[in-house]
Design a protein around this motif. Structure first.
Motif, short mmCIF file in Angstrom:
data_model
loop_
_atom_site.label_atom_id
_atom_site.label_comp_id
_atom_site.label_asym_id
_atom_site.label_seq_id
_atom_site.Cartn_x
_atom_site.Cartn_y
_atom_site.Cartn_z
N GLY A 177 0.83 -1.21 0.00
CA GLY A 177 0.00 0.00 0.00
C GLY A 177 0.85 1.25 0.00
O GLY A 177 0.58 2.23 -0.71
N MET A 178 1.93 1.21 0.80
CA MET A 178 2.82 2.35 0.92
C MET A 178 3.52 2.67 -0.41
O MET A 178 3.60 3.81 -0.83
CB MET A 178 3.87 1.99 1.98
N ILE A 179 3.98 1.63 -1.09
CA ILE A 179 4.68 1.82 -2.36
C ILE A 179 3.70 2.24 -3.46
O ILE A 179 3.99 3.11 -4.28
CB ILE A 179 5.45 0.52 -2.76
N LYS A 180 2.52 1.66 -3.43
CA LYS A 180 1.50 2.02 -4.42
C LYS A 180 1.19 3.51 -4.31
O LYS A 180 1.09 4.22 -5.31
CB LYS A 180 0.24 1.19 -4.17
N ASP A 181 1.05 3.97 -3.07
CA ASP A 181 0.77 5.37 -2.81
C ASP A 181 1.89 6.27 -3.36
O ASP A 181 1.63 7.29 -4.01
CB ASP A 181 0.63 5.55 -1.29
N GLU A 182 3.14 5.88 -3.14
CA GLU A 182 4.28 6.66 -3.64
C GLU A 182 4.26 6.70 -5.17
O GLU A 182 4.42 7.78 -5.77
CB GLU A 182 5.60 6.04 -3.20
N LEU A 183 4.10 5.54 -5.80
CA LEU A 183 4.15 5.48 -7.26
C LEU A 183 3.02 6.31 -7.87
O LEU A 183 3.16 6.88 -8.95
CB LEU A 183 4.04 4.03 -7.74
N THR A 184 1.90 6.40 -7.15
CA THR A 184 0.75 7.12 -7.67
C THR A 184 0.86 8.63 -7.42
O THR A 184 0.55 9.43 -8.29
CB THR A 184 -0.55 6.59 -7.01
N ASN A 185 1.32 8.99 -6.22
CA ASN A 185 1.23 10.40 -5.81
C ASN A 185 2.54 11.17 -5.77
O ASN A 185 2.54 12.39 -5.70
CB ASN A 185 0.56 10.48 -4.43
N ASN A 186 3.66 10.47 -5.78
CA ASN A 186 4.95 11.17 -5.72
C ASN A 186 5.42 11.45 -7.16
O ASN A 186 5.90 10.56 -7.85
CB ASN A 186 5.96 10.30 -4.95
N THR A 187 5.28 12.72 -7.57
CA THR A 187 5.57 13.05 -8.97
C THR A 187 7.04 12.84 -9.32
O THR A 187 7.38 12.64 -10.47
CB THR A 187 5.18 14.52 -9.29
N ALA A 188 7.92 12.86 -8.30
CA ALA A 188 9.34 12.63 -8.53
C ALA A 188 9.59 11.25 -9.15
O ALA A 188 10.60 11.03 -9.83
CB ALA A 188 10.13 12.77 -7.23
N CYS A 189 8.66 10.32 -8.95
CA CYS A 189 8.82 8.96 -9.48
C CYS A 189 8.75 8.91 -11.00
O CYS A 189 9.16 7.92 -11.61
CB CYS A 189 7.76 8.02 -8.92
N GLN A 190 8.21 9.98 -11.60
CA GLN A 190 8.11 9.98 -13.07
C GLN A 190 9.49 9.94 -13.72
O GLN A 190 9.64 9.48 -14.84
CB GLN A 190 7.32 11.21 -13.54
N LYS A 191 10.50 10.45 -13.00
CA LYS A 191 11.87 10.43 -13.53
C LYS A 191 12.57 9.11 -13.24
O LYS A 191 13.76 8.96 -13.49
CB LYS A 191 12.68 11.55 -12.89
N GLY A 192 11.85 8.18 -12.62
CA GLY A 192 12.44 6.91 -12.22
C GLY A 192 12.50 6.81 -10.71
O GLY A 192 12.17 7.77 -10.01
N PHE A 193 12.87 5.63 -10.22
CA PHE A 193 12.93 5.44 -8.77
C PHE A 193 13.94 4.36 -8.40
O PHE A 193 14.20 3.44 -9.17
CB PHE A 193 11.54 5.08 -8.22
N ILE A 194 14.51 4.55 -7.22
CA ILE A 194 15.40 3.56 -6.63
C ILE A 194 14.66 2.99 -5.44
O ILE A 194 14.45 3.68 -4.43
CB ILE A 194 16.72 4.21 -6.11
N LEU A 195 14.23 1.75 -5.53
CA LEU A 195 13.55 1.10 -4.41
C LEU A 195 14.61 0.52 -3.48
O LEU A 195 15.48 -0.24 -3.92
CB LEU A 195 12.62 0.01 -4.92
N ASP A 196 14.54 0.89 -2.20
CA ASP A 196 15.53 0.47 -1.20
C ASP A 196 14.77 -0.14 -0.02
O ASP A 196 14.06 0.57 0.69
CB ASP A 196 16.34 1.74 -0.80
N GLY A 197 14.86 -1.46 0.12
CA GLY A 197 14.14 -2.12 1.21
C GLY A 197 12.80 -2.70 0.77
O GLY A 197 12.06 -3.25 1.58
N PHE A 198 12.48 -2.58 -0.47
CA PHE A 198 11.24 -3.11 -1.06
C PHE A 198 11.54 -3.53 -2.49
O PHE A 198 12.19 -2.77 -3.19
CB PHE A 198 10.15 -2.05 -1.05
N PRO A 199 11.08 -4.68 -2.96
CA PRO A 199 10.34 -5.72 -2.23
C PRO A 199 11.25 -6.55 -1.33
O PRO A 199 12.45 -6.61 -1.53
CB PRO A 199 9.78 -6.59 -3.36
N ARG A 200 10.65 -7.15 -0.32
CA ARG A 200 11.37 -7.90 0.68
C ARG A 200 10.83 -9.31 0.85
O ARG A 200 11.31 -10.06 1.70
CB ARG A 200 11.18 -7.17 2.00
N THR A 201 9.78 -9.62 0.09
CA THR A 201 9.21 -10.97 0.11
C THR A 201 8.76 -11.25 -1.32
O THR A 201 8.59 -10.32 -2.12
CB THR A 201 7.94 -11.05 1.00
N ILE A 202 8.54 -12.55 -1.63
CA ILE A 202 8.05 -12.90 -2.96
C ILE A 202 6.70 -12.24 -3.25
O ILE A 202 6.53 -11.64 -4.32
CB ILE A 202 7.99 -14.45 -3.13
#
Ligand code: AP5
Ligand code: ZN
Length: 216
Positions: free
Chosen positions: A66-91
């Motif tokens: 839920g937290m990552i979905k929210d970021e990808l949807t609402n954080n406009t900085a993600c449009q330039k790409g993203f570095i995921l750190d600590g996620f995903p952590r399970t299959i």
């Protein structure tokens, strides 16, 4: 760039992320930092998460996705790409991420695994200092701040994380080997995996990440 950083506690995910952000202008999505900011704000989620984090366990997949979905949807900085750190952590987290990014037409381009043997991690974790507001990390011996116990950028005080003790680390390493390491095979199958020897000095690790990405 759209990528994930995978590695055990103390592997250097938070240390290398700023290099990647500077180079690629992507957003840094660090789920541990997000949880610690919830704790600092004293939210209900933060209070729940703190109990789990201090013991070295994992917060539920549902909350984290839920937290990552929210970021990808609402954080406009993600449009330039993203570095995921600590996620995903399970299959299940990796599968959900895959699904979300496929739906958006923005699949991952790289999964970088920072490989370090467990016995090197105790010294890294017990000597770590962090700047709470930014998540920047230092080390008492390996990466000391310019001024003792102060953040290089803001001059604010540095603190130790409450889960940075040998007892919690042991549990975090168990969680890593049992629940997170399987995602390495998941990404190996997709052809975007790069393994990096992260027992080297930080600058060497950074050079090798760039080489692996073909950007040196
Ligand atoms: P999180 O904050 O992600 O912690 P972690 O995965 O345990 O990783 P660390 O932050 O400890 O390690 P790092 O690789 O970033 O190391 P750093 O670069 O700082 O998660 C915390 C908790 O939140 C989890 O335990 C869990 O409870 C929960 N959580 C978070 N995400 C979740 C999710 N998706 N699902 C479920 N639960 C979740 O480096 C460490 C130290 O070493 C520093 O002092 C640094 O200066 C030093 N150092 C770095 N590189 C080098 C080097 N090459 N040589 C020498 N020293 C180095
Ligand atoms: Zn980190």
């Amino acid at each position: 760039i759209r990528m994930v950083l995978i590695g055990p506690p103390g592997a250097g995910k938070g240390t290398q992320a700023p290099n990647l952000i500077n180079k690629f202008g992507a957003a840094h999505l660090a789920t541990g930092d997000m949880l610690r900011s919830q704790i600092a704000k004293g939210t209900e989620l933060g209070l729940e998460a703190k109990k789990i984090m201090d013991k070295g366990g994992l917060v539920s997949d549902e909350i984290m996705v839920g937290m990552i979905k929210d970021e990808l949807t609402n954080n406009t900085a993600c449009q330039k790409g993203f570095i995921l750190d600590g996620f995903p952590r399970t299959i299940p987290q990796a599968e959900k991420l895959d699904q979300m990014l496929t739906e958006r037409g923005t699949p991952l381009q790289a999964a970088v695994e920072l490989k370090v043997d467990d016995d090197l991690l105790v010294a890294r974790i017990t000597g770590r200092l962090i700047h709470q507001a930014s998540g920047r990390s230092y080390h008492k011996l390996f990466n000391p701040p310019k001024v003792d116990m102060k953040d290089d950028v803001t001059g604010e005080p540095l603190v130790q994380r409450s889960d940075d003790n040998e007892e919690s680390l042991k549990k975090r390493l168990d969680a890593y080997h049992n629940q997170t390491e399987p995602i390495v095979d998941f990404y190996k199958k997709t052809g975007i995996w790069h393994g990096i020897d992260a027992a080297q000095a930080p600058a060497t690790v950074w050079e090798n990440i760039l080489k692996a990405l073909g950007k040196n």
